[in-house]
Write a protein that holds these residues in place. Sequence first.
Motif, PDB file in Angstrom:
ATOM      1  N   ARG A   1       0.837  -1.212   0.000  1.00 38.88           N
ATOM      2  CA  ARG A   1       0.000   0.000   0.000  1.00 38.88           C
ATOM      3  C   ARG A   1       0.871   1.262   0.000  1.00 38.88           C
ATOM      4  O   ARG A   1       0.624   2.206  -0.761  1.00 38.88           O
ATOM      5  CB  ARG A   1      -0.927  -0.023   1.212  1.00 38.88           C
ATOM      6  N   GLU A   2       1.902   1.290   0.843  1.00 42.41           N
ATOM      7  CA  GLU A   2       2.762   2.468   0.912  1.00 42.41           C
ATOM      8  C   GLU A   2       3.554   2.662  -0.376  1.00 42.41           C
ATOM      9  O   GLU A   2       3.706   3.785  -0.864  1.00 42.41           O
ATOM     10  CB  GLU A   2       3.716   2.353   2.112  1.00 42.41           C
TER      11      GLU A   2
ATOM     12  N   ARG B   1       2.129   6.239  -7.119  1.00 44.34           N
ATOM     13  CA  ARG B   1       1.027   7.024  -7.713  1.00 44.34           C
ATOM     14  C   ARG B   1       1.301   8.514  -7.599  1.00 44.34           C
ATOM     15  O   ARG B   1       0.982   9.292  -8.504  1.00 44.34           O
ATOM     16  CB  ARG B   1      -0.293   6.692  -7.018  1.00 44.34           C
ATOM     17  N   THR B   2       1.897   8.924  -6.486  1.00 45.24           N
ATOM     18  CA  THR B   2       2.115  10.348  -6.229  1.00 45.24           C
ATOM     19  C   THR B   2       3.297  10.900  -7.017  1.00 45.24           C
ATOM     20  O   THR B   2       3.226  11.987  -7.586  1.00 45.24           O
ATOM     21  CB  THR B   2       2.360  10.567  -4.718  1.00 45.24           C
TER      22      THR B   2
ATOM     23  N   GLU C   1       2.729   1.588  -3.421  1.00 50.03           N
ATOM     24  CA  GLU C   1       1.809   1.997  -4.489  1.00 50.03           C
ATOM     25  C   GLU C   1       1.416   3.461  -4.353  1.00 50.03           C
ATOM     26  O   GLU C   1       1.332   4.179  -5.352  1.00 50.03           O
ATOM     27  CB  GLU C   1       0.567   1.103  -4.471  1.00 50.03           C
ATOM     28  N   GLU C   2       1.188   3.901  -3.141  1.00 49.53           N
ATOM     29  CA  GLU C   2       0.815   5.301  -2.922  1.00 49.53           C
ATOM     30  C   GLU C   2       1.959   6.227  -3.333  1.00 49.53           C
ATOM     31  O   GLU C   2       1.748   7.247  -3.997  1.00 49.53           O
ATOM     32  CB  GLU C   2       0.457   5.526  -1.446  1.00 49.53           C
ATOM     33  N   GLN C   3       3.184   5.856  -2.957  1.00 51.55           N
ATOM     34  CA  GLN C   3       4.347   6.655  -3.337  1.00 51.55           C
ATOM     35  C   GLN C   3       4.509   6.684  -4.858  1.00 51.55           C
ATOM     36  O   GLN C   3       4.780   7.735  -5.449  1.00 51.55           O
ATOM     37  CB  GLN C   3       5.600   6.066  -2.686  1.00 51.55           C
TER      38      GLN C   3
END
Length: 898
Positions: A839-840, A846-847, A842-844
């Motif tokens: 999750r972390e 995406r950003t 993927e979030e990084q």
Amino acid sequence: PYGAKLLAGKSGPDEGLWMPLWMHEWDTAEIFCRLVQNWLPGAVRGQLGLEEPLLVSVVRFLGLMHDVGKATPLFQSRILPHIPGAYERFCKEITLPTCFLYAHSSPHARASEAILLDLGCPEGIASVAGAHHGKPQVNGLDDYVLDQMEQYPSNYWGKGQRKQWQALWQAQFQAALEACGFSGQDALPKLTVPAQLLLTGLLTMADWIASNPRYFPLIPVEDLGEGVLYPERVDRAWRALSLTGPWEIVCSGMDNDAFHERFGFAPNAIQQAVLQAANGMTAPGILILEAQMGVGKTEAALAAAEIFAAKFQAGGLFFGLPTQATANGIFDRLTQWAQTQSQEMLHSIRLAHGAAELNEAYQQLIPGRSVTQEDDPDSGVMVHQWFEGRKQALLADFVIGTVDQLLLAALKQKHVMLRHLGLAGKVVVVDECHAYDAYMNRYLDRALAWLGCYHVPVILLSATLPAKRRSQLIQAYLGTNQQGNWMTSRGYPLLTWTDGGQIRQEMVPLPPQEKTVQRISLQEQQLPAFLRQTVGQGGCVGIMVNTVKKAQELAAVLRKALPEHTVLLVHAQFLSPDRAEKEQELLRRLGKTSTAAERDRLIVVGTQVLEQSLDIDFDFLVTELCPMDLLLQRMGRLHRHPRVDRPASLQTPCCAVLDPGDGSFEEGSLAVYGRWLLWRTRRLLPDFIRLPGDIPKLVQDVYGWEEADCLEKDAESQRSRAEYEKEQKDRARNAENFAILRPQESLDRTGLDDWMQEEYAQSDAAARAAVRDGDPSVEVLVMVRHQDGSVHFLPWYQGGRAVAADEPPCWEDSLQIARQRLRLPGYFSRRWKINEVIRELEEQNRTILPQWQQAPLLKGELVLLLDESLTAYLAQTVLRYDQAEGLTYRKEKAYEGD
């Protein structure tokens, strides 16, 4: 009839283009025939059980009827609205409903099978059509394929138009029978389940080729297609596809002279025994070679493969190895051998593992990427574009890859029939066949059972194979529980093979040059002083431990204690380029041609990655306690090559085994190997070991407790044994849940329905994880993000240059980024941790790097961004990367008490 010509088979991106159903079916049928006549190895044709004329008629019929399920109101109502001209024309003849109550209950492959059964087609042939999208049809509690038309009548004949649709099917069916030379449906043959699986794989392959507009372009919607287009339309597609032909060997035998000509040296006693056994086999079978490390088992296997290919009409080779590193390590060697098989024609080669696109030698074989052009473009080996897809990997002529590719043939996974098709026409070689746990062994046994069913010649190689495992492998291939003295033989080197169901065995006399290794026990805290005394006058030392953490800790201690020595650390938690560079340095400084000066004062600390693949040689060896077979594998790196320049104090091979000394076991070793095998190894390890003479006794004594155990039992050992055996049974049972049926369980079936009721592993990564036990691993690509937001390679790679973060990288940049691959430590893939980690990341991604997902090589990859100090924070953990140490991690201070 005219109405049949109006049916749509495929639509295009342009409303003005389409593919009539009848043309797609003819394209598929004719490609199917060409595959059988020009591409399929003779061994597979033999397994289909049909004489050539009948076989060609059957495959043509399957091609012509495989998509009859598209000739339904349901399918046409979905596709024709995307082709307005064809839609309007069709509706003048037959009215299509606009909505369906059970639209998802009759996918067209299921409908094809239902219609064929309704027309009187044999169940086996109908079920091949039903399975051609990769999975056999499943009959539910209230949903049988046979009942499709009664349960969902509107899906099959719309609103009261039963006669019209049945007339279309009947006309298509009769036309197909006539075109294929069948007098009626009763003339269609009944197929065995193995034949159905192979034909399904072939039909899938033909359908994919026929569906590719590069080979079979769509036509204008005003055009209904004409028979005069054939056969030129298919001939043109076949020329464009340009599949390489199967491996063909003219000479059926290989003697000592032919071996010398092939490999550049005369065969030794072991290789001669393999040649003799292979030349004497009258039917395909399994051959297991148990012999010491460095004796030339690979050349023996390749020579036997040539004999088998010629005798039994195999059209290719699969060579399976335990890891990507071992596959990469042998790829150049096998490519050179494959070139010798391709001097008069072109063959396809495939490196089959998850990071094949990062192997530069493999990339050079892709047409258009080679630096130099071959003089003769019609000979040699090349990477064929059509086999580059992961599901098509085993269809290439020569396949070198991880053993997972073989194990996946036993996994309930979509398109498993393509794997069966690829393997059924090859000679299959598995190296280091002892190197798998109970979970993977269940898949290996099931794959061997199917290879035996297809009469595929199999060669298994091992230096340290327990006798019980040898028996299991033979019995899995034969599908019987044959008993005999061969099951308990302790001969070595040992050759065991089958011939027409008979099991034969031969012990090869050992060469006189044995080496005796002295074994001493050592506690970890004694190691620095001991090494200072032992190698103070020079020489090189290999230290093999069981966990990355221990390797890193030990290397740090030795660097401080022995500053005059070079301490090189090798383990799995290095970036791919860094690990490759370290392996090259090891080969240079410790390989067969290394000098005394290059070896001097070198200490290599590593994990299990040193056990296999690298042809390196230590003057002195230190190892943590591990199971006996692995311990002997490690000893194979001690005095591996004959040398006259070893330091005087290291002329005698000696191995120090790290042991706590108080009867306990090191915690990391326990976590990796368990107490039972470590306890038995410790108790049975002698002070002097003759290699290779003592290998069978030591391995069989450690693993042979079920027959007549040589160790006395006590309460603690009994408890350890019970825990070990329960764990092995649990692992095997867990694997069974995901494994396909045994061949014996398929023999009574008339069709493929319910052959694979549940499908596991929707993605390739999930499939690879499914055949390996334990928590799934997390792989990342490692880059550096500077304070200004720019993204760079690591400082020592590509000069630390920046790569644009706001656009998809070009192909070359994508390739270099993809090479920055690292598998995170197991801590990050624990089932209670992995979701937070992904999750972390993927979030990084995406950003910061959303555009990178648009690059084909980077799609789906997770990028770990380090700061300029090469540190990152992930899932409450601090990670740091160092070129010498690899990846280290620790909990953030705020969480250390958790």
